[in-house]
Design a protein around this motif. Structure first.
Motif, PDB file in Angstrom:
ATOM      1  N   ASP A 141       0.146   5.924 -13.283  1.00 50.51           N
ATOM      2  CA  ASP A 141      -0.259   6.756 -12.237  1.00 50.51           C
ATOM      3  C   ASP A 141      -0.072   6.737 -11.230  1.00 50.51           C
ATOM      4  O   ASP A 141       0.079   6.661 -10.091  1.00 50.51           O
ATOM      5  CB  ASP A 141      -2.022   6.483 -12.445  1.00 50.51           C
ATOM      6  CG  ASP A 141      -2.226   6.972 -13.323  1.00 50.51           C
ATOM      7  OD1 ASP A 141      -1.912   8.378 -14.549  1.00 50.51           O
ATOM      8  OD2 ASP A 141      -3.262   7.101 -13.629  1.00 50.51           O
ATOM      9  N   GLN A 142       0.039   5.009 -10.474  1.00 54.66           N
ATOM     10  CA  GLN A 142       0.909   4.564  -9.129  1.00 54.66           C
ATOM     11  C   GLN A 142       1.635   4.956  -9.060  1.00 54.66           C
ATOM     12  O   GLN A 142       1.651   5.593  -7.475  1.00 54.66           O
ATOM     13  CB  GLN A 142       0.450   3.079  -9.642  1.00 54.66           C
ATOM     14  CG  GLN A 142      -0.599   2.413  -9.515  1.00 54.66           C
ATOM     15  CD  GLN A 142      -1.413   2.553  -8.061  1.00 54.66           C
ATOM     16  OE1 GLN A 142      -1.121   2.232  -7.141  1.00 54.66           O
ATOM     17  NE2 GLN A 142      -2.992   3.168  -8.344  1.00 54.66           N
ATOM     18  N   THR A 171       0.991  -0.839  -0.209  1.00 50.25           N
ATOM     19  CA  THR A 171       0.578  -0.365  -0.098  1.00 50.25           C
ATOM     20  C   THR A 171       0.955   1.206   0.118  1.00 50.25           C
ATOM     21  O   THR A 171       2.111   0.842   0.676  1.00 50.25           O
ATOM     22  CB  THR A 171      -0.836  -0.053   1.328  1.00 50.25           C
ATOM     23  OG1 THR A 171      -0.352   0.333   2.365  1.00 50.25           O
ATOM     24  CG2 THR A 171      -1.556  -1.433   1.163  1.00 50.25           C
ATOM     25  N   VAL A 172       0.432   2.585  -0.668  1.00 49.30           N
ATOM     26  CA  VAL A 172       0.583   3.591  -0.280  1.00 49.30           C
ATOM     27  C   VAL A 172       1.611   4.262   0.973  1.00 49.30           C
ATOM     28  O   VAL A 172       2.790   4.221   1.547  1.00 49.30           O
ATOM     29  CB  VAL A 172       0.070   4.962  -0.491  1.00 49.30           C
ATOM     30  CG1 VAL A 172       0.860   6.093  -0.687  1.00 49.30           C
ATOM     31  CG2 VAL A 172      -0.529   4.978  -2.083  1.00 49.30           C
ATOM     32  N   ASP A 173       0.738   3.728   2.396  1.00 48.20           N
ATOM     33  CA  ASP A 173       1.139   4.079   3.317  1.00 48.20           C
ATOM     34  C   ASP A 173       2.324   3.162   4.061  1.00 48.20           C
ATOM     35  O   ASP A 173       2.604   3.520   4.568  1.00 48.20           O
ATOM     36  CB  ASP A 173      -0.215   3.957   4.652  1.00 48.20           C
ATOM     37  CG  ASP A 173       0.319   3.766   5.985  1.00 48.20           C
ATOM     38  OD1 ASP A 173      -0.135   5.163   6.529  1.00 48.20           O
ATOM     39  OD2 ASP A 173       0.462   2.708   6.539  1.00 48.20           O
ATOM     40  N   SER A 203       4.029  10.946  -3.927  1.00 45.03           N
ATOM     41  CA  SER A 203       3.883  11.690  -3.668  1.00 45.03           C
ATOM     42  C   SER A 203       3.726  11.872  -1.610  1.00 45.03           C
ATOM     43  O   SER A 203       3.697  12.558  -0.998  1.00 45.03           O
ATOM     44  CB  SER A 203       2.345  11.658  -3.612  1.00 45.03           C
ATOM     45  OG  SER A 203       1.965  12.420  -5.316  1.00 45.03           O
ATOM     46  N   PHE A 204       3.781  10.554  -1.477  1.00 46.85           N
ATOM     47  CA  PHE A 204       3.807  10.239  -0.087  1.00 46.85           C
ATOM     48  C   PHE A 204       4.987   9.435   1.105  1.00 46.85           C
ATOM     49  O   PHE A 204       5.623   9.266   1.678  1.00 46.85           O
ATOM     50  CB  PHE A 204       2.543   9.063   0.436  1.00 46.85           C
ATOM     51  CG  PHE A 204       1.094  10.055   0.013  1.00 46.85           C
ATOM     52  CD1 PHE A 204       0.755  10.006   1.330  1.00 46.85           C
ATOM     53  CD2 PHE A 204       0.207   9.514  -1.149  1.00 46.85           C
ATOM     54  CE1 PHE A 204      -0.616  10.976   1.150  1.00 46.85           C
ATOM     55  CE2 PHE A 204      -0.768  10.160  -1.341  1.00 46.85           C
ATOM     56  CZ  PHE A 204      -0.920  10.837  -0.511  1.00 46.85           C
ATOM     57  N   ARG A 260       3.022   8.106  -9.945  1.00 46.66           N
ATOM     58  CA  ARG A 260       2.553   9.583  -9.236  1.00 46.66           C
ATOM     59  C   ARG A 260       2.013   9.538  -7.625  1.00 46.66           C
ATOM     60  O   ARG A 260       2.041  10.384  -6.623  1.00 46.66           O
ATOM     61  CB  ARG A 260       2.276  10.218  -9.859  1.00 46.66           C
ATOM     62  CG  ARG A 260       2.715  10.331 -11.102  1.00 46.66           C
ATOM     63  CD  ARG A 260       1.825  11.328 -12.632  1.00 46.66           C
ATOM     64  NE  ARG A 260       0.915  12.146 -11.814  1.00 46.66           N
ATOM     65  CZ  ARG A 260       0.943  13.488 -13.428  1.00 46.66           C
ATOM     66  NH1 ARG A 260       0.933  12.761 -14.245  1.00 46.66           N
ATOM     67  NH2 ARG A 260      -0.290  14.257 -12.188  1.00 46.66           N
ATOM     68  N   ARG A 261       0.901   8.488  -7.257  1.00 48.01           N
ATOM     69  CA  ARG A 261       0.716   8.533  -5.790  1.00 48.01           C
ATOM     70  C   ARG A 261       1.829   7.998  -4.875  1.00 48.01           C
ATOM     71  O   ARG A 261       2.072   8.784  -3.989  1.00 48.01           O
ATOM     72  CB  ARG A 261      -0.646   6.982  -6.848  1.00 48.01           C
ATOM     73  CG  ARG A 261      -1.489   6.786  -4.811  1.00 48.01           C
ATOM     74  CD  ARG A 261      -2.731   5.946  -5.851  1.00 48.01           C
ATOM     75  NE  ARG A 261      -3.513   5.678  -4.332  1.00 48.01           N
ATOM     76  CZ  ARG A 261      -3.438   4.181  -3.807  1.00 48.01           C
ATOM     77  NH1 ARG A 261      -2.747   3.362  -4.790  1.00 48.01           N
ATOM     78  NH2 ARG A 261      -4.139   3.946  -2.524  1.00 48.01           N
ATOM     79  N   TYR A 262       2.295   6.928  -5.462  1.00 50.05           N
ATOM     80  CA  TYR A 262       3.247   6.134  -4.563  1.00 50.05           C
ATOM     81  C   TYR A 262       4.283   7.412  -4.205  1.00 50.05           C
ATOM     82  O   TYR A 262       4.629   7.380  -3.329  1.00 50.05           O
ATOM     83  CB  TYR A 262       3.645   4.711  -4.597  1.00 50.05           C
ATOM     84  CG  TYR A 262       3.558   3.715  -4.609  1.00 50.05           C
ATOM     85  CD1 TYR A 262       4.031   2.702  -3.412  1.00 50.05           C
ATOM     86  CD2 TYR A 262       2.180   3.693  -5.039  1.00 50.05           C
ATOM     87  CE1 TYR A 262       2.778   1.644  -2.835  1.00 50.05           C
ATOM     88  CE2 TYR A 262       0.747   2.065  -4.633  1.00 50.05           C
ATOM     89  CZ  TYR A 262       1.891   1.479  -3.812  1.00 50.05           C
ATOM     90  OH  TYR A 262       0.605   0.402  -3.680  1.00 50.05           O
ATOM     91  N   SER A 264       4.822   4.111   2.205  1.00 52.78           N
ATOM     92  CA  SER A 264       4.835   5.870   3.284  1.00 52.78           C
ATOM     93  C   SER A 264       6.051   5.665   4.294  1.00 52.78           C
ATOM     94  O   SER A 264       6.878   6.049   4.909  1.00 52.78           O
ATOM     95  CB  SER A 264       4.228   6.835   3.293  1.00 52.78           C
ATOM     96  OG  SER A 264       4.531   7.827   3.902  1.00 52.78           O
TER      97      SER A 264
END
Length: 512
Positions: free
Chosen positions: A208-209, A151-153, A215-216, A211-213, A156
């Motif tokens: 797109d993934q 997950t992104v979290d 970012s955090f 850019r999302r990952y 991060s």
């Protein structure tokens, strides 16, 4: 007339004896290009006996250890100055959850390595152990985050755990686990092979993934991230185009994966030790495709990044053969021959000559897997021919690139041909010139005349890696069959450099 006849006679004799000629021009121009030391990086995945049984050994194994890190391996890798180490994968990275590999080792949950052999791992080698290893090696860690099943979290928090120097639940956990200060890890891969084992994503979805990952995944004081996107495999130019268009300079680098498959077929790759001259030729031809891939992918990158801010990171490369008979096929254990050394040297020359874009690379893999630098058998250890190439080439690390113009004879086989010679050159901070030369021809010695424009030198010395047969290997019974030796086949002739390169050899010359 007699002199002309004699000249033609001597030339015929040389050709008959298997000699050929090449010319090389090396220029000291105003280029500011540097051959990054990170081109000489390595890769250690949880695969076979690279980590468990390689770097990380049984406490009872009678070898020198720090914790369970095997120190003879550490010393061998320090000698060749490996600049970075990529971990935990590879395909393994996208099923790895970092929290399972921290804390008291006996309390860590076990996991199944579904990608490589279906073995159960106890997670005793995790984040802290990896960073301890990098500290011993004096190299930079390169961590690949889990985008496929994570997950992104999760990613991060891994960055925060390692890099934040403030107070948070995550940093408190790090301190509880014995490391009050942040590790400050700069190199981060955002997933691995997301087009395949990392999630079977499309280029559009992955970009797109990223850019999302990304970012955090935060920059913390003293620890700016160098984020590396999952790039293409081989000639997937659509993937590169899409990522460059959608991500652009939001990434520090983008990866490229390319393996040399002797047969060109993934189902039956060919033997590591038993191959014909024709198979040898086809393998080298496949190896040389790296030049095509790097050139074409770099051209796409130039469209979106003319300033070359984004690095091309070839973080998986090397020869991939069928596993050694009698070994677990999921462990990818293969022997390492003189052919593999020639592939390593040739590939590194390609990277050196593209150092304007190639800023990092990682050989697959460091110990006991694929084109390994080191093989082990319980307490025994040997250095492969590929290791000796990295020992030879370490002189190029962070040296200034020198422009070359090469005119090479062909190496021919069954009506096909490839250039017999490949070269790269650099000059270090002490104004010492190093020229790495590879003769791929299986049978012919090749003489090479080099002109050096704008470069001052008086003496030449050299080292060579060669053996009687291209199938020769180092074994635990004879670990030094292939090793470096002094090379005396080069001399100064006026302002030129003359060298006689034996068939199937790697030579590095030092000019002072």
């Amino acid at each position: 007339m007699k002199k002309i006849i004699l000249l033609f006679f001597l030339l015929a004799v040389l050709i008959d004896q298997g000699y050929s000629q090449a010319t090389l021009a090396i220029t000291a121009d105003d280029s500011k290009l540097t051959i990054s030391r990170h081109i000489y990086g390595q890769f250690a995945e949880h695969l076979g006996h690279c980590i468990y049984g390689g770097f990380w050994v049984d406490p009872n194994l009678p070898v020198a250890k720090q914790d369970r890190i095997r120190l003879d391996i550490v010393e061998a890798l320090k000698k060749i100055k490996i600049p970075n180490l990529r971990w935990p994968g590879g395909c393994f990275a996208d099923e790895y959850h970092w929290r399972d590999g921290i804390g008291v080792a006996s309390q860590r949950p076990k996991m199944v390595n579904t990608n490589w052999g279906g073995v159960t791992e106890d997670n005793s080698f995790g984040t802290h152990e990896f960073l301890e290893l990098c500290g011993l090696l004096k190299c930079e860690p390169y961590i690949t985050g889990n985008v496929g099943s994570g997950t992104v979290d999760e990613m991060s928090k891994w960055v925060e755990y390692l890099n934040f120097d403030g107070e948070s639940p995550t940093t408190s956990l790090r301190k509880t686990n014995g490391h009050p200060a942040p590790f400050k890890v700069n190199f981060w891969g955002v997933g691995n092979e997301s087009w395949g084992c990392g999630g079977n994503m499309t280029a559009e979805f992955y970009s797109d993934q990223f850019r999302r990952y990304a970012s955090f995944a935060k920059d913390y004081p003293g620890a700016p991230l160098k984020k590396i996107a999952t790039g293409p495999s081989d000639g997937d130019y659509h993937w590169m185009e899409t990522c460059m268009k959608n991500i652009g300079t939001r990434m520090w680098g983008i990866s490229l994966h390319n393996y040399t498959i002797p047969t060109g077929s993934w189902s039956k790759k060919g033997s590591a030790t038993s191959f014909s001259d024709d198979e040898y030729f086809k393998t080298l031809k496949n190896c040389l495709r790296m030049e095509e891939f790097v050139t074409k992918h770099s051209a796409i990158m130039d469209k979106y990044d003319a300033a070359k801010k984004v690095a091309l990171v070839v973080d998986e490369w090397g020869i991939w053969t069928d596993p050694e008979p009698g070994t677990n096929p999921g462990f990818l254990y293969q022997q390492n021959s003189l052919r593999d050394a020639l592939i390593a040297a040739t590939t590194l020359n390609i990277f050196n000559n593209h150092c304007d874009r190639v800023k990092m690379a990682n050989l697959a893999q460091t110990v006991n897997v694929l084109q390994a630098l080191i093989l082990t058998d319980k307490e025994k250890m040997l250095l492969t021919p590929t290791y000796h190439v990295f020992d030879l080439y370490k002189v190029h690390q962070d040296a200034k690139y020198l422009h070359i113009q090469l005119n090479s004879p062909d190496f021919e086989s069954n009506g096909d041909k490839i250039p017999a010679i490949n070269v790269s050159a650099s000059i270090d901070s002490n104004k010492v010139i190093h020229i790495s030369l590879v003769n791929l021809d299986a049978h012919k010695n090749i003489s090479i005349r080099t002109g050096l424009k704008g470069l001052n030198w008086k003496t030449v010395t050299g080292q060579i890696l060669n053996s009687e047969k291209i199938t020769d290997i180092n074994t635990f019974q004879n670990p030094d069959k292939l090793k470096l030796a002094s090379f005396t086949g080069a001399k100064k002739a006026g302002d030129d450099l003359l060298a006689e390169l034996p068939a199937h050899s790697v030579v590095v010359l030092t000019l002072k």
